[in-house]
Design an enzyme around this catalytic site. Sequence first.
Site, mmCIF file in Angstrom:
data_model
loop_
_atom_site.group_PDB
_atom_site.id
_atom_site.type_symbol
_atom_site.label_atom_id
_atom_site.label_comp_id
_atom_site.label_asym_id
_atom_site.label_seq_id
_atom_site.Cartn_x
_atom_site.Cartn_y
_atom_site.Cartn_z
ATOM 1 N N THR A 126 0.825 -1.211 0.000
ATOM 2 C CA THR A 126 0.000 0.000 0.000
ATOM 3 C C THR A 126 0.859 1.260 0.000
ATOM 4 O O THR A 126 1.985 1.255 0.522
ATOM 5 C CB THR A 126 -0.902 -0.018 1.254
ATOM 6 N N ASP A 127 0.290 2.351 -0.521
ATOM 7 C CA ASP A 127 1.007 3.638 -0.470
ATOM 8 C C ASP A 127 1.143 4.151 0.966
ATOM 9 O O ASP A 127 1.941 5.046 1.235
ATOM 10 C CB ASP A 127 0.312 4.688 -1.353
ATOM 11 N N GLU A 128 0.356 3.568 1.894
ATOM 12 C CA GLU A 128 0.376 4.075 3.278
ATOM 13 C C GLU A 128 1.717 3.839 3.972
ATOM 14 O O GLU A 128 2.007 4.468 4.988
ATOM 15 C CB GLU A 128 -0.779 3.477 4.081
ATOM 16 N N TYR A 154 -1.417 -0.329 11.165
ATOM 17 C CA TYR A 154 -1.643 -1.033 9.892
ATOM 18 C C TYR A 154 -0.479 -0.806 8.938
ATOM 19 O O TYR A 154 0.149 -1.752 8.444
ATOM 20 C CB TYR A 154 -2.956 -0.568 9.243
ATOM 21 N N LYS A 158 2.443 -3.341 7.387
ATOM 22 C CA LYS A 158 2.666 -3.533 5.955
ATOM 23 C C LYS A 158 4.109 -3.171 5.578
ATOM 24 O O LYS A 158 4.735 -3.855 4.767
ATOM 25 C CB LYS A 158 1.685 -2.686 5.134
HETATM 26 P P1 NAD Z 1 -9.714 -7.156 2.834
HETATM 27 O O1 NAD Z 1 -9.617 -6.860 4.292
HETATM 28 O O2 NAD Z 1 -10.989 -6.867 2.111
HETATM 29 O O3 NAD Z 1 -9.393 -8.703 2.587
HETATM 30 C C1 NAD Z 1 -8.355 -9.367 3.258
HETATM 31 C C2 NAD Z 1 -8.547 -10.873 3.062
HETATM 32 O O4 NAD Z 1 -7.445 -11.541 3.700
HETATM 33 C C3 NAD Z 1 -9.836 -11.414 3.708
HETATM 34 O O5 NAD Z 1 -10.491 -12.282 2.820
HETATM 35 C C4 NAD Z 1 -9.336 -12.165 4.933
HETATM 36 O O6 NAD Z 1 -10.156 -13.266 5.319
HETATM 37 C C5 NAD Z 1 -7.955 -12.631 4.468
HETATM 38 N N1 NAD Z 1 -7.036 -12.886 5.581
HETATM 39 C C6 NAD Z 1 -6.770 -12.061 6.639
HETATM 40 N N2 NAD Z 1 -5.903 -12.659 7.483
HETATM 41 C C7 NAD Z 1 -5.576 -13.858 6.917
HETATM 42 C C8 NAD Z 1 -4.700 -14.915 7.293
HETATM 43 N N3 NAD Z 1 -3.991 -14.861 8.426
HETATM 44 N N4 NAD Z 1 -4.610 -15.987 6.492
HETATM 45 C C9 NAD Z 1 -5.341 -16.061 5.340
HETATM 46 N N5 NAD Z 1 -6.191 -15.104 4.946
HETATM 47 C C10 NAD Z 1 -6.304 -14.012 5.718
HETATM 48 O O7 NAD Z 1 -8.492 -6.394 2.167
HETATM 49 P P2 NAD Z 1 -8.358 -5.726 0.737
HETATM 50 O O8 NAD Z 1 -8.867 -4.334 0.802
HETATM 51 O O9 NAD Z 1 -8.875 -6.653 -0.298
HETATM 52 O O10 NAD Z 1 -6.768 -5.619 0.609
HETATM 53 C C11 NAD Z 1 -6.004 -6.669 0.030
HETATM 54 C C12 NAD Z 1 -4.549 -6.284 0.051
HETATM 55 O O11 NAD Z 1 -4.355 -5.084 -0.686
HETATM 56 C C13 NAD Z 1 -3.991 -6.021 1.450
HETATM 57 O O12 NAD Z 1 -2.701 -6.584 1.533
HETATM 58 C C14 NAD Z 1 -3.952 -4.500 1.552
HETATM 59 O O13 NAD Z 1 -2.918 -4.089 2.410
HETATM 60 C C15 NAD Z 1 -3.676 -4.126 0.111
HETATM 61 N N6 NAD Z 1 -4.181 -2.801 -0.308
HETATM 62 C C16 NAD Z 1 -5.482 -2.455 -0.107
HETATM 63 C C17 NAD Z 1 -5.952 -1.217 -0.552
HETATM 64 C C18 NAD Z 1 -7.395 -0.810 -0.384
HETATM 65 O O14 NAD Z 1 -7.757 0.330 -0.708
HETATM 66 N N7 NAD Z 1 -8.292 -1.677 0.053
HETATM 67 C C19 NAD Z 1 -5.072 -0.339 -1.186
HETATM 68 C C20 NAD Z 1 -3.731 -0.722 -1.364
HETATM 69 C C21 NAD Z 1 -3.312 -1.959 -0.924
HETATM 70 P P1 TYD Z 2 -10.307 4.405 4.694
HETATM 71 O O1 TYD Z 2 -11.275 3.855 3.704
HETATM 72 O O2 TYD Z 2 -10.304 3.851 6.069
HETATM 73 O O3 TYD Z 2 -8.869 4.310 4.021
HETATM 74 P P2 TYD Z 2 -7.423 4.808 4.565
HETATM 75 O O4 TYD Z 2 -6.712 3.521 4.774
HETATM 76 O O5 TYD Z 2 -6.885 5.648 3.476
HETATM 77 O O6 TYD Z 2 -7.572 5.563 5.816
HETATM 78 O O7 TYD Z 2 -10.558 5.984 4.832
HETATM 79 C C1 TYD Z 2 -10.422 6.853 3.718
HETATM 80 C C2 TYD Z 2 -10.512 8.275 4.221
HETATM 81 O O8 TYD Z 2 -11.821 8.491 4.778
HETATM 82 C C3 TYD Z 2 -9.534 8.562 5.353
HETATM 83 O O9 TYD Z 2 -9.032 9.892 5.235
HETATM 84 C C4 TYD Z 2 -10.374 8.448 6.605
HETATM 85 C C5 TYD Z 2 -11.750 8.902 6.141
HETATM 86 N N1 TYD Z 2 -12.867 8.268 6.863
HETATM 87 C C6 TYD Z 2 -13.866 9.079 7.433
HETATM 88 O O10 TYD Z 2 -13.851 10.319 7.348
HETATM 89 N N2 TYD Z 2 -14.881 8.457 8.105
HETATM 90 C C7 TYD Z 2 -14.947 7.093 8.235
HETATM 91 O O11 TYD Z 2 -15.911 6.588 8.881
HETATM 92 C C8 TYD Z 2 -13.925 6.294 7.635
HETATM 93 C C9 TYD Z 2 -13.939 4.790 7.756
HETATM 94 C C10 TYD Z 2 -12.910 6.925 6.950
#
Ligand code: NAD
Ligand code: TYD
Length: 341
Positions: A126-128, A154, A158
Amino acid sequence: MRSILVTGAAGFIGSNFVRMLMSRGEDVKLVVLDKLTYAGNIANIQDLIDDEKLFFVKGDICDAALVEQLWTNHAINQVVHFAAESHVDRSILSSGPFVQTNVVGTQVLLDVAKAKGVDRFVHVSTDEVYGSLPEDKPDVKFTEETSLAPNSPYSASKAGSDCLARSYFHTHHLPVMITRCSNNYGPYQFPEKALPLFITNLMEGKKIPLYGDGMNIRDWLYVEDHCDAIWTVLNKGTPGEVYNIGGNNEMTNRKIVETILREMGKTWDDGVQYVKDRPGHDRRYAIDASKIKRELGWEPKHRWEQAIKTTIQWFKDHQDWWRAIKSGEYLKYYDQQYTQR
Ligand code: NAD
Ligand code: TYD
């Protein structure tokens, strides 16, 4: 046919990834390993499970014996590693599961890959991990050379997993590539993350809980574009390299909320409640994704204006899916996160 271990594919991005490969008819066997935590939902991939190309295993990436067995039984030769604890707010409430899955789980996968062999391993990050950018310098963005400076438990977990992945390339010559993407939105996103939370709250007649002054900035990318970028890196990326992935689509949270309110026919006064800010809330994320465009030819295909409409419509059309989630454990979390603050 290659055999790809896809971890975490019952979650948001992983399920979109396997769905994309299956619908494109790619010549792959997909071995899905997912623990089905609160965020994992078998309903996300239920319709794909009968396909002979997809093999689902409920299990933990921290379970080395299970991971080894999968390697042996399915002749795994590539890995796309999505599995993670992924929500910043939950990591503030309790960071233990984040260290366990994101750091220890990644170490287990890297170790088994090293012992059993692998052609390519994409670590989805992630960019975070880069921390927060100043909002008064719009030209400054995260590049792959930006130092890691994670601010939440978090992003710290990562960053720890990224460092391990990097070290296995340098020390053990494991062909690992790391992707760092901005905020995703789209179908199957768990309704604790901002966009699906905002959309479904309005559909339930609740307000959008907007943190702080609502002026935090994120870069938003439609999930299908992220999945396509990961597939591009898996096929064309250079081992040892990091690739930033972004939508070139920076917006304040207020702008996001205005768009959602407009699309859903609500007013600001009816639909929004400012709530206490998230502790340590990163102010701005912005991605310089020029490397993946220049070297691998990837760029986003979806535009925010249309893709947010598609996303809102998906949540309108899949109320059974999110209403089943927004019950039980979810309500306890919601109460702890929003009501008790
Ligand atoms: P999510 O929380 O929706 O899904 C995570 C999945 O991982 C779930 O199905 C969960 O059951 C599984 N999981 C968790 N712990 C586990 C374990 N110990 N063993 C096996 N499975 C396990 O997450 P997401 O939003 O789909 O993100 C997926 C990946 O992408 C993550 O690594 C996250 O850091 C990265 N990412 C997410 C975003 C975003 O905006 N959502 C952006 C950039 C990167
Ligand atoms: P989020 O989806 O949790 O992603 P990030 O990992 O980037 O924090 O939140 C996106 C943005 O929205 C972040 O600036 C936090 C804000 N936010 C709210 O204002 N209210 C909320 O209830 C949540 C979950 C997020």
